[in-house]
Design a protein around this motif. Sequence first.
Motif, PDB file in Angstrom:
ATOM      1  N   TYR A  83      33.733   5.207  28.180  1.00  0.00           N
ATOM      2  CA  TYR A  83      35.148   5.552  28.340  1.00  0.00           C
ATOM      3  C   TYR A  83      35.388   6.857  29.092  1.00  0.00           C
ATOM      4  O   TYR A  83      36.534   7.226  29.332  1.00  0.00           O
ATOM      5  N   PHE A  84      34.326   7.562  29.435  1.00  0.00           N
ATOM      6  CA  PHE A  84      34.435   8.871  30.094  1.00  0.00           C
ATOM      7  C   PHE A  84      33.445   8.963  31.252  1.00  0.00           C
ATOM      8  O   PHE A  84      32.363   8.390  31.189  1.00  0.00           O
ATOM      9  N   THR A  85      33.817   9.722  32.270  1.00  0.00           N
ATOM     10  CA  THR A  85      32.937  10.015  33.395  1.00  0.00           C
ATOM     11  C   THR A  85      32.565  11.488  33.307  1.00  0.00           C
ATOM     12  O   THR A  85      33.452  12.336  33.158  1.00  0.00           O
ATOM     13  N   GLY A  86      31.285  11.806  33.378  1.00  0.00           N
ATOM     14  CA  GLY A  86      30.842  13.190  33.285  1.00  0.00           C
ATOM     15  C   GLY A  86      30.562  13.599  31.855  1.00  0.00           C
ATOM     16  O   GLY A  86      30.533  12.782  30.932  1.00  0.00           O
ATOM     17  N   GLU A  87      30.368  14.894  31.693  1.00  0.00           N
ATOM     18  CA  GLU A  87      29.975  15.451  30.399  1.00  0.00           C
ATOM     19  C   GLU A  87      31.216  15.846  29.597  1.00  0.00           C
ATOM     20  O   GLU A  87      31.958  16.740  30.000  1.00  0.00           O
ATOM     21  N   VAL A  88      31.429  15.155  28.476  1.00  0.00           N
ATOM     22  CA  VAL A  88      32.611  15.369  27.640  1.00  0.00           C
ATOM     23  C   VAL A  88      32.165  15.418  26.178  1.00  0.00           C
ATOM     24  O   VAL A  88      31.366  14.588  25.740  1.00  0.00           O
TER      25      VAL A  88
ATOM     26  N   MET B  42      33.624  19.113  30.853  1.00  0.00           N
ATOM     27  CA  MET B  42      32.910  19.946  31.804  1.00  0.00           C
ATOM     28  C   MET B  42      33.527  19.719  33.191  1.00  0.00           C
ATOM     29  O   MET B  42      34.256  18.754  33.394  1.00  0.00           O
ATOM     30  N   PRO B  43      33.265  20.618  34.176  1.00  0.00           N
ATOM     31  CA  PRO B  43      33.907  20.478  35.484  1.00  0.00           C
ATOM     32  C   PRO B  43      33.799  19.059  36.046  1.00  0.00           C
ATOM     33  O   PRO B  43      32.721  18.469  36.085  1.00  0.00           O
TER      34      PRO B  43
ATOM     35  N   ALA C 111      39.018  17.451  33.496  1.00  0.00           N
ATOM     36  CA  ALA C 111      38.870  18.781  34.078  1.00  0.00           C
ATOM     37  C   ALA C 111      39.010  18.718  35.599  1.00  0.00           C
ATOM     38  O   ALA C 111      38.708  17.702  36.221  1.00  0.00           O
ATOM     39  N   ALA C 112      39.440  19.829  36.178  1.00  0.00           N
ATOM     40  CA  ALA C 112      39.478  19.952  37.631  1.00  0.00           C
ATOM     41  C   ALA C 112      38.047  19.928  38.156  1.00  0.00           C
ATOM     42  O   ALA C 112      37.096  20.199  37.405  1.00  0.00           O
ATOM     43  N   PRO C 113      37.849  19.617  39.439  1.00  0.00           N
ATOM     44  CA  PRO C 113      36.491  19.492  39.975  1.00  0.00           C
ATOM     45  C   PRO C 113      35.578  20.700  39.747  1.00  0.00           C
ATOM     46  O   PRO C 113      34.404  20.530  39.486  1.00  0.00           O
ATOM     47  N   GLY C 114      36.093  21.925  39.791  1.00  0.00           N
ATOM     48  CA  GLY C 114      35.226  23.088  39.657  1.00  0.00           C
ATOM     49  C   GLY C 114      35.384  23.883  38.378  1.00  0.00           C
ATOM     50  O   GLY C 114      34.816  24.967  38.239  1.00  0.00           O
TER      51      GLY C 114
ATOM     52  N   GLU D 204      39.252   0.634  33.207  1.00  0.00           N
ATOM     53  CA  GLU D 204      38.172   0.975  34.128  1.00  0.00           C
ATOM     54  C   GLU D 204      38.096   2.477  34.410  1.00  0.00           C
ATOM     55  O   GLU D 204      39.040   3.226  34.169  1.00  0.00           O
ATOM     56  N   ALA D 205      36.946   2.883  34.960  1.00  0.00           N
ATOM     57  CA  ALA D 205      36.713   4.281  35.323  1.00  0.00           C
ATOM     58  C   ALA D 205      37.629   4.702  36.464  1.00  0.00           C
ATOM     59  O   ALA D 205      38.032   3.889  37.300  1.00  0.00           O
ATOM     60  N   VAL D 206      37.953   5.982  36.493  1.00  0.00           N
ATOM     61  CA  VAL D 206      38.707   6.593  37.600  1.00  0.00           C
ATOM     62  C   VAL D 206      37.690   6.955  38.667  1.00  0.00           C
ATOM     63  O   VAL D 206      36.710   7.651  38.387  1.00  0.00           O
ATOM     64  N   ASP D 207      37.908   6.509  39.903  1.00  0.00           N
ATOM     65  CA  ASP D 207      36.932   6.787  40.952  1.00  0.00           C
ATOM     66  C   ASP D 207      37.014   8.247  41.407  1.00  0.00           C
ATOM     67  O   ASP D 207      38.015   8.939  41.172  1.00  0.00           O
ATOM     68  N   ASP D 208      35.945   8.722  42.036  1.00  0.00           N
ATOM     69  CA  ASP D 208      35.863  10.117  42.471  1.00  0.00           C
ATOM     70  C   ASP D 208      36.972  10.484  43.448  1.00  0.00           C
ATOM     71  O   ASP D 208      37.502  11.595  43.407  1.00  0.00           O
ATOM     72  N   GLU D 209      37.341   9.561  44.327  1.00  0.00           N
ATOM     73  CA  GLU D 209      38.396   9.837  45.313  1.00  0.00           C
ATOM     74  C   GLU D 209      39.734  10.115  44.615  1.00  0.00           C
ATOM     75  O   GLU D 209      40.444  11.056  44.959  1.00  0.00           O
ATOM     76  N   THR D 210      40.069   9.317  43.618  1.00  0.00           N
ATOM     77  CA  THR D 210      41.315   9.523  42.856  1.00  0.00           C
ATOM     78  C   THR D 210      41.264  10.842  42.105  1.00  0.00           C
ATOM     79  O   THR D 210      42.230  11.615  42.119  1.00  0.00           O
ATOM     80  N   ALA D 211      40.138  11.132  41.442  1.00  0.00           N
ATOM     81  CA  ALA D 211      40.017  12.330  40.615  1.00  0.00           C
ATOM     82  C   ALA D 211      40.028  13.618  41.423  1.00  0.00           C
ATOM     83  O   ALA D 211      40.410  14.678  40.926  1.00  0.00           O
ATOM     84  N   SER D 212      39.613  13.552  42.691  1.00  0.00           N
ATOM     85  CA  SER D 212      39.535  14.776  43.506  1.00  0.00           C
ATOM     86  C   SER D 212      40.619  14.826  44.580  1.00  0.00           C
ATOM     87  O   SER D 212      40.562  15.654  45.482  1.00  0.00           O
TER      88      SER D 212
END
Length: 136
Positions: A18-23, A45-46, A98-101, A124-132
């Motif tokens: 349910y999450f992308t990255g470190e949460v 995390m960022p 979190a914001a990218p940085g 579904e997951a949020v893609d990197d393009e949408t998130a950034s």
Amino acid sequence: MELMRAGSRPTKRAPEAYFTGEVYQDPVIEAPAPAQLRSLVVHFMPGARTHWHTHPRGQTLHVLSGVGRFQTDGEALVELRPGDTVWIPPGERHWHGAAPGTAMVHIAMQEADPETGSAVTWQEAVDDETASAELG
């Protein structure tokens, strides 16, 4: 009355389903019936974020630290800062993280549907393009 002492419930890694990255999640409350309130302190995390999801009875987010991002499906991406509070109406498809940085910590509060016991419907997951993307 039930007192839950700080440190008595361990921090958990949020489910990768349910999450992308470190949460990480720290429980605040999962109130017993008839109450339906569920709340967590969520540490992103960022660049980490939720997947798209909805809540049957809505959700409130309150940002404690860092810089975050929030988006309702079909609307502009919004930046979140400490002290910001977001109310998401029932059924509104959205994501947050979190914001990218920069890391971000928020309190998430939602009620479970008394008929199903569910407080969230994951998608579904949020893609990197949408998130950034550029902020709205």
